[in-house]
Design a protein around this motif. Sequence first.
Motif, PDB file in Angstrom:
ATOM      1  N   LEU A 109       0.830  -1.203   0.000  1.00  0.00           N
ATOM      2  CA  LEU A 109       0.000   0.000   0.000  1.00  0.00           C
ATOM      3  C   LEU A 109       0.867   1.256   0.000  1.00  0.00           C
ATOM      4  N   PRO A 110       0.329   2.359  -0.513  1.00  0.00           N
ATOM      5  CA  PRO A 110       1.118   3.596  -0.616  1.00  0.00           C
ATOM      6  C   PRO A 110       1.173   4.378   0.683  1.00  0.00           C
ATOM      7  N   ASP A 111       2.000   5.415   0.686  1.00  0.00           N
ATOM      8  CA  ASP A 111       2.051   6.405   1.772  1.00  0.00           C
ATOM      9  C   ASP A 111       2.340   5.794   3.134  1.00  0.00           C
ATOM     10  N   LYS A 112       3.165   4.752   3.137  1.00  0.00           N
ATOM     11  CA  LYS A 112       3.561   4.096   4.388  1.00  0.00           C
ATOM     12  C   LYS A 112       2.346   3.610   5.188  1.00  0.00           C
ATOM     13  N   THR A 113       1.324   3.167   4.483  1.00  0.00           N
ATOM     14  CA  THR A 113       0.081   2.744   5.123  1.00  0.00           C
ATOM     15  C   THR A 113       0.198   1.313   5.652  1.00  0.00           C
ATOM     16  N   ALA A 114      -0.005   1.141   6.936  1.00  0.00           N
ATOM     17  CA  ALA A 114      -0.003  -0.191   7.539  1.00  0.00           C
ATOM     18  C   ALA A 114      -1.372  -0.847   7.345  1.00  0.00           C
ATOM     19  N   THR A 115      -1.390  -2.175   7.439  1.00  0.00           N
ATOM     20  CA  THR A 115      -2.661  -2.891   7.273  1.00  0.00           C
ATOM     21  C   THR A 115      -2.613  -4.203   8.034  1.00  0.00           C
ATOM     22  N   SER A 116      -3.658  -5.007   7.895  1.00  0.00           N
ATOM     23  CA  SER A 116      -3.741  -6.318   8.544  1.00  0.00           C
ATOM     24  C   SER A 116      -4.833  -7.109   7.843  1.00  0.00           C
ATOM     25  N   ILE A 117      -5.003  -8.367   8.231  1.00  0.00           N
ATOM     26  CA  ILE A 117      -6.148  -9.160   7.771  1.00  0.00           C
ATOM     27  C   ILE A 117      -6.850  -9.756   8.982  1.00  0.00           C
ATOM     28  N   HIS A 118      -8.147  -9.461   9.081  1.00  0.00           N
ATOM     29  CA  HIS A 118      -9.005 -10.102  10.081  1.00  0.00           C
ATOM     30  C   HIS A 118      -9.846 -11.157   9.382  1.00  0.00           C
ATOM     31  N   TRP A 119      -9.864 -12.350   9.947  1.00  0.00           N
ATOM     32  CA  TRP A 119     -10.576 -13.497   9.367  1.00  0.00           C
ATOM     33  C   TRP A 119     -11.962 -13.559  10.003  1.00  0.00           C
ATOM     34  N   HIS A 120     -12.858 -12.817   9.404  1.00  0.00           N
ATOM     35  CA  HIS A 120     -14.139 -12.474  10.010  1.00  0.00           C
ATOM     36  C   HIS A 120     -15.021 -13.698  10.221  1.00  0.00           C
ATOM     37  N   GLY A 121     -15.373 -13.933  11.498  1.00  0.00           N
ATOM     38  CA  GLY A 121     -16.289 -15.009  11.868  1.00  0.00           C
ATOM     39  C   GLY A 121     -15.623 -16.283  12.312  1.00  0.00           C
ATOM     40  N   LEU A 122     -14.341 -16.438  12.008  1.00  0.00           N
ATOM     41  CA  LEU A 122     -13.653 -17.669  12.382  1.00  0.00           C
ATOM     42  C   LEU A 122     -13.248 -17.656  13.851  1.00  0.00           C
ATOM     43  N   ALA A 123     -13.488 -18.768  14.528  1.00  0.00           N
ATOM     44  CA  ALA A 123     -12.949 -18.962  15.873  1.00  0.00           C
ATOM     45  C   ALA A 123     -11.554 -19.557  15.704  1.00  0.00           C
ATOM     46  N   LEU A 124     -10.577 -18.683  15.604  1.00  0.00           N
ATOM     47  CA  LEU A 124      -9.212 -19.113  15.332  1.00  0.00           C
ATOM     48  C   LEU A 124      -8.313 -18.716  16.490  1.00  0.00           C
ATOM     49  N   ARG A 125      -7.026 -19.011  16.386  1.00  0.00           N
ATOM     50  CA  ARG A 125      -6.098 -18.671  17.464  1.00  0.00           C
ATOM     51  C   ARG A 125      -5.953 -17.150  17.554  1.00  0.00           C
ATOM     52  N   ASN A 126      -5.836 -16.651  18.787  1.00  0.00           N
ATOM     53  CA  ASN A 126      -5.938 -15.222  19.034  1.00  0.00           C
ATOM     54  C   ASN A 126      -4.854 -14.405  18.340  1.00  0.00           C
ATOM     55  N   ASP A 127      -3.633 -14.937  18.255  1.00  0.00           N
ATOM     56  CA  ASP A 127      -2.551 -14.140  17.676  1.00  0.00           C
ATOM     57  C   ASP A 127      -2.630 -14.041  16.162  1.00  0.00           C
ATOM     58  N   MET A 128      -3.627 -14.701  15.551  1.00  0.00           N
ATOM     59  CA  MET A 128      -3.815 -14.627  14.103  1.00  0.00           C
ATOM     60  C   MET A 128      -5.092 -13.856  13.735  1.00  0.00           C
ATOM     61  N   ASP A 129      -5.696 -13.185  14.706  1.00  0.00           N
ATOM     62  CA  ASP A 129      -6.986 -12.528  14.483  1.00  0.00           C
ATOM     63  C   ASP A 129      -6.857 -11.240  13.674  1.00  0.00           C
ATOM     64  N   GLY A 130      -5.663 -10.672  13.604  1.00  0.00           N
ATOM     65  CA  GLY A 130      -5.427  -9.546  12.709  1.00  0.00           C
ATOM     66  C   GLY A 130      -5.939  -8.207  13.168  1.00  0.00           C
ATOM     67  N   VAL A 131      -5.834  -7.938  14.489  1.00  0.00           N
ATOM     68  CA  VAL A 131      -6.336  -6.678  15.035  1.00  0.00           C
ATOM     69  C   VAL A 131      -5.200  -5.901  15.700  1.00  0.00           C
ATOM     70  N   PRO A 132      -4.541  -5.004  14.970  1.00  0.00           N
ATOM     71  CA  PRO A 132      -3.513  -4.176  15.599  1.00  0.00           C
ATOM     72  C   PRO A 132      -4.164  -3.117  16.487  1.00  0.00           C
ATOM     73  N   PRO A 133      -3.574  -2.744  17.629  1.00  0.00           N
ATOM     74  CA  PRO A 133      -2.403  -3.395  18.202  1.00  0.00           C
ATOM     75  C   PRO A 133      -2.755  -4.473  19.211  1.00  0.00           C
ATOM     76  N   ALA A 134      -4.043  -4.852  19.291  1.00  0.00           N
ATOM     77  CA  ALA A 134      -4.467  -5.781  20.336  1.00  0.00           C
ATOM     78  C   ALA A 134      -3.852  -7.170  20.173  1.00  0.00           C
ATOM     79  N   THR A 135      -3.847  -7.704  18.942  1.00  0.00           N
ATOM     80  CA  THR A 135      -3.358  -9.079  18.749  1.00  0.00           C
ATOM     81  C   THR A 135      -2.085  -9.162  17.924  1.00  0.00           C
ATOM     82  N   GLN A 136      -1.707  -8.077  17.270  1.00  0.00           N
ATOM     83  CA  GLN A 136      -0.477  -8.081  16.483  1.00  0.00           C
ATOM     84  C   GLN A 136      -0.069  -6.637  16.204  1.00  0.00           C
TER      85      GLN A 136
END
Length: 539
Positions: A109-136
């Motif tokens: 992404l441009p302009d030094k834009t940070a991002t993430s991926i949240h896997w919406h609806g999945l009951a998955l392991r917490n450190d892979m949930d993709g919510v900065p800064p709470a889980t990564q």
Amino acid sequence: MNSVNRRSVLLAGLGAAGAGALAACSGSSGDADRTTALVKPSDPAVTAAEKKRTSTGKVHKPTLTAAPAMLELGGGVMAKSWSFDGRAPGKELRVSAGDTVAAELSNQLPDKTATSIHWHGLALRNDMDGVPPATQTAVRAGSTFTYRFIADTPGTYFFHPHVGVQLDRGLYAPLIVEDPKEPLAYDDEWVVVLDDWVDGVTGTPDEVFAELRQGMGGMEMGDHDTGGHDMSGMGGMDMSGDGGGASASPSSSESGDGMSMKFMLMGADSDLLGGDAGDVKYPYHLINGRVPADPDVYTGKPGRRVRLRIINAGGDTAYRVALGGHRMTITHTDGFPVEHQRTDALLIGMGERYDVLVTLADGVFPLVALAEGKNTTGLALVRTGSGRAPKATVRPRELDGTVVTASKLRAADDVRLSPKKADRVHRVDLTGGMTKYNWAINGKAFDMSDPTAAPLMVEEGQRVRLDFVNRTDMWHPMHLHGHTYQLGGSGPRKDTAIVLPKKKLSVVFDADNPGQWMLHCHNAYHGEAGMMALVAYRA
């Protein structure tokens, strides 16, 4: 607008806003203080929960490149946006229950834009949930991050960023987890993704949020906050400023002088949604990335039974969905089976998913997604034979027939939670209004710079009840990460549910997935403003 500076403020994104709201949620619970130890996303309890998931051993390794793209929406409409691998929706990711996903996110992404991926609806392991800064930590521009987790629950899901209002760009795609023991009988599938589209057409989501964030302050209402735009007829209105907002509708009238109204929608009203239906003007409503003038077409044969997996990836719009000339049988919502129910149409809020079965008739039929309360539609076509395509503005009569909402559904027997008294109850007041655009939980906006400030505490093994009390004048689709809850004693199992204005909705879930999880409104702009909270497990 200086997009670089604006985005630097928003990098914490929905996550950040979520954190503030999270903190707010526990206000009435008298929960945790700074001495309370929480399960961290990297703690052994998270790893232990992942090891309990049934694994097939098969690993899927997609690379998802988030980058600028010029998207062709059909009919000559071009949109300068961001997407995964140059298309929106992104390419469907389909796995079987128990498979491992090892998805590499490449942030271009441009302009030094940070991002993430949240896997919406999945009951998955917490450190892979993709919510900065709470889980990564947010994935910086030019960097990569690999999300690795077992997808063990069959269903219809999708993935999207959890930073700022990136949800309202083109960065989303379906995630289908197939059931190797699929009990439904059908001949084919059609994944249907709904979206309200502004990016690169009339502006950007950041610009939309900046305008909304001004609220209705131009009306010189002093310190008092109202829930809406219409300042007429305010005699007798409670203006105590307690966070509940007044009874006016945010979309009912013109605003005060001097307000920029490029993006703010006025007059959107829906009985199904209890009043105000939304606050953003979208130039287009898309089905599978196409405008109504040049729709996506599903080609099939008469008599075939098709499973539609319908996903609302929108930012501010609920859709009333119907297939002209057909009735639908609802089989699942948010990935979980329900007692089958026939209907003409269904209502789907942002973040919700519904699976339906239809037996195709002979001809050409419109699949219409009416933007609820906004008097405009998205369109796709089903073609099984000869015939003329309907007009882009077609409104099949099924839209005015029986409309099913989640409150009318019951969980299937095999997924219904066993009756049990709640070990923990949290009251979650949904607060705020349009005057200051101060959407929040329990009167406080979530502070992403301090996400664990005041979490809603739970303990592993507890039955938890959340009492959503909507004190605002607008509906909110409330999404819980990492879990599915049940509506009431026998309602459907869901992870996202509509809470109507001035109403209460109680949901229950079992605390069986340790970590720190966001609870937030899936209206992208309400969440970013602060209507989020953190549900955290005690260590």
